[in-house]
Design a protein around this motif. Sequence first.
Motif, PDB file in Angstrom:
ATOM      1  N   GLN A  74       0.814  -1.217   0.000  1.00 18.53           N
ATOM      2  CA  GLN A  74       0.000   0.000   0.000  1.00 18.53           C
ATOM      3  C   GLN A  74       0.847   1.266   0.000  1.00 18.53           C
ATOM      4  OE1 GLN A  74      -2.637  -0.195   3.378  1.00 18.53           O
ATOM      5  NE2 GLN A  74      -4.269  -1.147   2.195  1.00 18.53           N
ATOM      6  N   PHE A  75       2.066   1.160   0.561  1.00 19.43           N
ATOM      7  CA  PHE A  75       2.841   2.374   0.802  1.00 19.43           C
ATOM      8  C   PHE A  75       4.260   2.349   0.233  1.00 19.43           C
ATOM      9  CE2 PHE A  75      -0.136   2.010   4.454  1.00 19.43           C
ATOM     10  CZ  PHE A  75      -0.880   3.166   4.230  1.00 19.43           C
ATOM     11  N   VAL A  76       4.990   1.246   0.413  1.00 20.02           N
ATOM     12  CA  VAL A  76       6.423   1.243   0.106  1.00 20.02           C
ATOM     13  C   VAL A  76       6.860  -0.108  -0.440  1.00 20.02           C
ATOM     14  CG1 VAL A  76       7.020   2.981   1.845  1.00 20.02           C
ATOM     15  CG2 VAL A  76       6.984   0.544   2.471  1.00 20.02           C
ATOM     16  N   LEU A  77       8.094  -0.174  -0.894  1.00 22.19           N
ATOM     17  CA  LEU A  77       8.711  -1.444  -1.260  1.00 22.19           C
ATOM     18  C   LEU A  77       9.107  -2.205   0.007  1.00 22.19           C
ATOM     19  CD1 LEU A  77      11.083  -0.302  -4.136  1.00 22.19           C
ATOM     20  CD2 LEU A  77       9.004  -1.663  -4.389  1.00 22.19           C
ATOM     21  N   PRO A  78       9.165  -3.529  -0.053  1.00 20.46           N
ATOM     22  CA  PRO A  78       9.583  -4.305   1.120  1.00 20.46           C
ATOM     23  C   PRO A  78      10.934  -3.869   1.680  1.00 20.46           C
ATOM     24  CG  PRO A  78       8.649  -5.763  -0.532  1.00 20.46           C
ATOM     25  CD  PRO A  78       8.740  -4.406  -1.167  1.00 20.46           C
ATOM     26  N   SER A  79      11.863  -3.543   0.813  1.00 11.70           N
ATOM     27  CA  SER A  79      13.201  -3.159   1.271  1.00 11.70           C
ATOM     28  C   SER A  79      13.162  -1.875   2.097  1.00 11.70           C
ATOM     29  CB  SER A  79      14.132  -2.979   0.071  1.00 11.70           C
ATOM     30  OG  SER A  79      13.609  -2.020  -0.837  1.00 11.70           O
ATOM     31  N   GLU A  80      12.274  -0.957   1.748  1.00 12.39           N
ATOM     32  CA  GLU A  80      12.175   0.304   2.490  1.00 12.39           C
ATOM     33  C   GLU A  80      11.513   0.103   3.851  1.00 12.39           C
ATOM     34  OE1 GLU A  80      13.641   3.203   1.544  1.00 12.39           O
ATOM     35  OE2 GLU A  80      14.476   1.828   0.067  1.00 12.39           O
ATOM     36  N   LEU A  81      10.467  -0.733   3.898  1.00 10.44           N
ATOM     37  CA  LEU A  81       9.833  -1.023   5.194  1.00 10.44           C
ATOM     38  C   LEU A  81      10.806  -1.773   6.093  1.00 10.44           C
ATOM     39  CD1 LEU A  81       7.350  -0.862   6.983  1.00 10.44           C
ATOM     40  CD2 LEU A  81       6.573  -3.030   6.006  1.00 10.44           C
ATOM     41  N   ASP A 268       2.228   3.845   6.971  1.00 11.04           N
ATOM     42  CA  ASP A 268       2.835   4.756   6.012  1.00 11.04           C
ATOM     43  C   ASP A 268       4.168   5.269   6.578  1.00 11.04           C
ATOM     44  OD1 ASP A 268       2.490   7.199   7.573  1.00 11.04           O
ATOM     45  OD2 ASP A 268       0.386   7.220   6.947  1.00 11.04           O
ATOM     46  N   PRO A 269       5.022   5.819   5.731  1.00 10.48           N
ATOM     47  CA  PRO A 269       6.352   6.244   6.184  1.00 10.48           C
ATOM     48  C   PRO A 269       6.329   7.257   7.323  1.00 10.48           C
ATOM     49  CG  PRO A 269       6.287   6.149   3.787  1.00 10.48           C
ATOM     50  CD  PRO A 269       4.877   5.949   4.254  1.00 10.48           C
ATOM     51  N   LEU A 270       5.352   8.166   7.334  1.00 12.24           N
ATOM     52  CA  LEU A 270       5.288   9.166   8.394  1.00 12.24           C
ATOM     53  C   LEU A 270       4.965   8.531   9.743  1.00 12.24           C
ATOM     54  CD1 LEU A 270       3.401  12.073   6.567  1.00 12.24           C
ATOM     55  CD2 LEU A 270       5.834  11.905   7.089  1.00 12.24           C
TER      56      LEU A 270
END
Length: 341
Positions: A74-81, A268-270
């Motif tokens: 929904q928000f990011v790539l797996p690597s970023e999470l 989400d990232p925030l």
Amino acid sequence: MGDKKADLVLKNCSLVSVYTREIIPKTQISIIGDRIAYVGPDASHTIGPKTAVIDVKEKYVSPGFADPHVHIDQFVLPSELAKKSLLCGVTSLFSDPIDIVSAAGYKGFQEFLKLGENLPIRIFQVVPGGLPVDRKFSNSKTLSLTQEKSAIKHPHVLGLGEVFSWTKVTLRDPKTMKSISSMIDNDCIINGHTAGASEKKLNAYVSSGILSCHEPTNYDQVLDRLRLGMWIMIREGSIRRDLKDIIPSVLSNKIYLDRLMFCSDGLDPLDITKYGHIDHCIRESVKLGLEPIDAITMASRNCFDYYKMGKDLGGIAPGKLADILIFDDLKNVKPSKVFVG
């Protein structure tokens, strides 16, 4: 027995035992490869000339945390999470890639599966369940029964994701029922979504073999589902925050905690930057009155027990994969060191 020497020994640990609900002081933990070989008062027999020894200095040591239901896509790539989640002590993610499959079908699922491989975090996947919600009003893609059967052959694909149109179960939609039957025949997990279901309809849904839900928003809904044998993932994420409406009543009514977990449902990232991940669920639950060791158990052992993975993960014991956290404060959990295998 010490015949093979450890790669790493952690000494002077205050071990958070999710098996006995106690803090065990001055514990030593030996690790060979990616597995724990010894847990006890004296690991000297496992120490050789090449063994690294870390003095934990009586800090707390617990199993890594898990998010048992998260929509990474929904928000990011797996690597970023993974970068953020690991800093929060989350060593395992259970992903339900609804969005990527809705847009790209089986090829999208295969590509997303690849994106979760070879990362310093464990990512397990489920096949999205119940897509499309209504074929009359949606052009979203899904997997065929043949593709589902192929997908679950992958060691990191554990079963069927949330079957979120529960009316497809109560009305016995042919494709949905065939998917559920196939998953049961292959001893797979089937995650649930029971928002709005109650009494007869909820009973029918559970009787199909779907045994979890992350949708309860208050204690009464939690209790209704626990009474039917379900496992509950209490949601605290960017979609909803339900801890404050559930934990106090769980404690005042003194119900069993062994079928309760925390999940984000999506971050989400925030939010993950501001609040954290499953570590935030632990801190908030402790503020609401939950004992820290119970919160840690809900964040670790309970998740892997639900997914039938307790043989390998969920606690610190011989033979388990060495997913281990070190932190200073039991009531304000913030990992200072994270080991993944």
